[in-house]
Design a protein around this motif. Structure first.
Motif, PDB file in Angstrom:
ATOM      1  N   LEU A  66       8.792  18.654   8.701  1.00  0.00           N
ATOM      2  CA  LEU A  66       7.359  18.511   8.478  1.00  0.00           C
ATOM      3  C   LEU A  66       6.685  19.879   8.503  1.00  0.00           C
ATOM      4  CD1 LEU A  66       6.577  15.433  10.769  1.00  0.00           C
ATOM      5  CD2 LEU A  66       7.248  15.446   8.351  1.00  0.00           C
ATOM      6  N   ARG A  67       5.449  19.932   8.018  1.00  0.00           N
ATOM      7  CA  ARG A  67       4.717  21.204   8.066  1.00  0.00           C
ATOM      8  C   ARG A  67       4.646  21.692   9.509  1.00  0.00           C
ATOM      9  NH1 ARG A  67      -1.382  20.677   6.253  1.00  0.00           N
ATOM     10  NH2 ARG A  67      -0.426  20.078   4.257  1.00  0.00           N
ATOM     11  N   LEU A 114      -0.044  15.258   6.298  1.00  0.00           N
ATOM     12  CA  LEU A 114       1.405  15.161   6.420  1.00  0.00           C
ATOM     13  C   LEU A 114       1.966  14.103   5.469  1.00  0.00           C
ATOM     14  CD1 LEU A 114       0.622  16.666   9.140  1.00  0.00           C
ATOM     15  CD2 LEU A 114       2.653  15.587  10.107  1.00  0.00           C
ATOM     16  N   ALA A 115       1.239  13.001   5.320  1.00  0.00           N
ATOM     17  CA  ALA A 115       1.687  11.945   4.415  1.00  0.00           C
ATOM     18  C   ALA A 115       1.685  12.428   2.965  1.00  0.00           C
ATOM     19  CB  ALA A 115       0.799  10.716   4.566  1.00  0.00           C
ATOM     20  N   LYS A 116       0.629  13.139   2.570  1.00  0.00           N
ATOM     21  CA  LYS A 116       0.576  13.666   1.198  1.00  0.00           C
ATOM     22  C   LYS A 116       1.683  14.685   0.974  1.00  0.00           C
ATOM     23  CE  LYS A 116      -1.404  13.823  -2.861  1.00  0.00           C
ATOM     24  NZ  LYS A 116      -0.652  14.845  -3.577  1.00  0.00           N
ATOM     25  N   ASP A 117       2.053  15.437   2.008  1.00  0.00           N
ATOM     26  CA  ASP A 117       3.185  16.362   1.895  1.00  0.00           C
ATOM     27  C   ASP A 117       4.446  15.631   1.437  1.00  0.00           C
ATOM     28  OD1 ASP A 117       1.627  18.470   2.843  1.00  0.00           O
ATOM     29  OD2 ASP A 117       2.432  18.370   4.884  1.00  0.00           O
ATOM     30  N   ILE A 118       4.675  14.454   2.002  1.00  0.00           N
ATOM     31  CA  ILE A 118       5.904  13.714   1.685  1.00  0.00           C
ATOM     32  C   ILE A 118       5.845  13.150   0.271  1.00  0.00           C
ATOM     33  CG2 ILE A 118       7.413  11.824   2.370  1.00  0.00           C
ATOM     34  CD1 ILE A 118       7.289  14.284   4.276  1.00  0.00           C
ATOM     35  N   VAL A 119       4.685  12.696  -0.158  1.00  0.00           N
ATOM     36  CA  VAL A 119       4.536  12.238  -1.547  1.00  0.00           C
ATOM     37  C   VAL A 119       4.757  13.405  -2.504  1.00  0.00           C
ATOM     38  CG1 VAL A 119       2.932  11.251  -3.233  1.00  0.00           C
ATOM     39  CG2 VAL A 119       2.996  10.345  -0.909  1.00  0.00           C
ATOM     40  N   ASN A 120       4.228  14.570  -2.151  1.00  0.00           N
ATOM     41  CA  ASN A 120       4.456  15.763  -2.977  1.00  0.00           C
ATOM     42  C   ASN A 120       5.942  16.116  -3.036  1.00  0.00           C
ATOM     43  OD1 ASN A 120       1.690  16.028  -3.401  1.00  0.00           O
ATOM     44  ND2 ASN A 120       1.427  17.529  -1.762  1.00  0.00           N
ATOM     45  N   TRP A 141       5.345  11.265  15.027  1.00  0.00           N
ATOM     46  CA  TRP A 141       4.613  11.728  13.844  1.00  0.00           C
ATOM     47  C   TRP A 141       5.262  11.197  12.570  1.00  0.00           C
ATOM     48  CZ3 TRP A 141       2.755  17.523  13.746  1.00  0.00           C
ATOM     49  CH2 TRP A 141       1.942  17.772  14.859  1.00  0.00           C
ATOM     50  N   GLY A 142       6.568  11.059  12.578  1.00  0.00           N
ATOM     51  CA  GLY A 142       7.275  10.568  11.404  1.00  0.00           C
ATOM     52  C   GLY A 142       6.938   9.126  11.079  1.00  0.00           C
ATOM     53  N   ALA A 143       6.818   8.277  12.100  1.00  0.00           N
ATOM     54  CA  ALA A 143       6.433   6.885  11.868  1.00  0.00           C
ATOM     55  C   ALA A 143       4.990   6.806  11.385  1.00  0.00           C
ATOM     56  CB  ALA A 143       6.617   6.070  13.140  1.00  0.00           C
ATOM     57  N   VAL A 158       1.952   6.590   4.232  1.00  0.00           N
ATOM     58  CA  VAL A 158       2.465   6.541   2.864  1.00  0.00           C
ATOM     59  C   VAL A 158       2.557   5.097   2.398  1.00  0.00           C
ATOM     60  CG1 VAL A 158       4.407   7.076   1.347  1.00  0.00           C
ATOM     61  CG2 VAL A 158       3.723   8.719   3.093  1.00  0.00           C
ATOM     62  N   ALA A 159       3.046   4.204   3.266  1.00  0.00           N
ATOM     63  CA  ALA A 159       3.184   2.796   2.898  1.00  0.00           C
ATOM     64  C   ALA A 159       1.831   2.143   2.650  1.00  0.00           C
ATOM     65  CB  ALA A 159       3.936   2.040   3.995  1.00  0.00           C
ATOM     66  N   ALA A 160       0.804   2.570   3.379  1.00  0.00           N
ATOM     67  CA  ALA A 160      -0.532   1.986   3.221  1.00  0.00           C
ATOM     68  C   ALA A 160      -1.261   2.524   1.992  1.00  0.00           C
ATOM     69  CB  ALA A 160      -1.359   2.256   4.476  1.00  0.00           C
ATOM     70  N   LEU A 161      -1.140   3.837   1.740  1.00  0.00           N
ATOM     71  CA  LEU A 161      -1.883   4.462   0.646  1.00  0.00           C
ATOM     72  C   LEU A 161      -1.119   4.462  -0.679  1.00  0.00           C
ATOM     73  CD1 LEU A 161      -3.449   7.593   2.406  1.00  0.00           C
ATOM     74  CD2 LEU A 161      -4.485   5.351   2.003  1.00  0.00           C
TER      75      LEU A 161
END
Length: 331
Positions: free
Chosen positions: A93-94, A115-121, A138-140, A146-149
């Motif tokens: 993670l960042r 952090l979630a947008k980082d993973i989508v990127n 933080w990972g959960a 990500v699952a919600a958005l």
């Protein structure tokens, strides 16, 4: 003769399939070396360090670590999944490991939606349209967001401590004294003393958190030191302070994430197939499973791991964690 040929071909096919299956399991034993061969890729604001193991055409699985841990939390889980045919991605993670910001001007922002947008990127950079997600701490929280958005990017979800989506409004609400005590470090980080103390004693601080969060986990110095190196990232302290200060409403975050935060503030339900997990002796702050079950509206299961398992199930009970990921993929 046609019958004999068909029978022989079928036998050969079965035999080859058996051999290939055995080879896959054997090869999987060598995947552990991949944690010493971290890849780097530009994705969004970051140059992300990540482990990528298993067949490239396998079902992608993204494993997300917590604080103050790192991608070595999955040193046993990732190879086991790769040996079963999954393509396993484990990013730092960042603020962790070899992940770096591409620009000195980018805020060292730790707000959860960032952090979630980082993973989508990262998924976009790797051309991964959809993945099975699993994470803790933080990972959960990141996987839940990500699952919600972006539910179309999540095939299924494994979330330790369940539904961890929050908002600044929720974070500002006082908790009962016992719960507030568990969050002692969050209040510590809100002070200048806490900022200086964490910067000065990062490794000792992490060891204390590990021990408190998993009281029965007798981790070795070697295990701890493998992860502690990731906390030497030059942005780690800033991202950590930002994350916890944002939760208390002491930092505004970045405007580019405002639309995400507005949706997350409604505490949206998660519709993707999900297995939630709780350690039988989780010493970190966490909600009760019955408090969040209704937030998962798709196929859903909850599992409580053994009585000695704490806050980091993938490292404390890798076998059951692997099973949860495989079972979630089949929901």
């Amino acid at each position: 003769m046609f019958t004999q040929f068909t029978s022989s071909a079928l036998a050969l096919t079965v035999s080859l399939g058996t051999v290939m299956s055995c080879q896959a399991e054997v090869t999987g034993k060598d995947y552990t070396a991949a944690f010493n061969q971290v890849h780097q890729i530009n994705a969004g604001d970051l140059n992300v360090g990540y482990v990528d193991i298993g067949p490239k055409d396998g079902q992608p699985v993204i494993l997300l670590h917590g604080w103050p841990y790192d991608l070595h939390s999955y040193a046993d889980v990732a190879p086991a999944l790769a040996a079963k045919g999954y393509r396993v991605i484990v990013p730092s993670l960042r603020g962790y490991g070899t992940t770096r910001f591409l620009s000195d001007k980018t805020p060292r922002n730790g707000q959860p939606s960032a952090l979630a947008k980082d993973i989508v990127n990262l998924m976009d950079a790797l051309n991964i349209k959809q993945a099975v997600f699993a994470g803790y701490d933080w990972g959960a929280r990141t996987a839940d967001i990500v699952a919600a958005l972006w539910p179309e990017r999540v095939k299924s979800l494994v979330s330790v401590s369940g539904y961890l989506i929050g908002s600044q409004a929720v974070g500002k609400q006082p908790l009962p004294p016992k719960a507030e005590l568990q969050w002692w470090y969050q209040f510590y980080f809100a002070t200048e003393r806490g900022a200086q103390g964490y910067a000065k004693n990062t490794h000792d601080f992490a060891r204390l958190i590990w021990s408190q969060a998993s009281p029965d986990w007798k981790f070795s110095d070697a295990t701890f030191n493998a992860s502690a190196k990731s906390l030497d990232n030059p942005d780690h302290v800033a991202v950590t302070l930002s994350n916890y200060r944002w939760r208390l409403g002491l930092e505004k975050g970045e405007h580019k994430y405002d639309s995400y935060e507005q949706k997350l503030a409604t505490l949206p339900t998660i519709s993707v197939p999900t297995i939630t997990i709780e350690g039988g002796n989780n010493g970190a702050p966490h909600p009760a499973p019955e408090a969040y079950a209704s937030k998962f509206t798709g196929k859903y299961e909850h599992r409580t791991f053994g009585a000695t398992v704490g806050h980091n199930p993938p490292q404390e009970d890798p076998q059951d964690f692997v099973k949860a990921v495989v079972d979630a993929d089949k929901l």
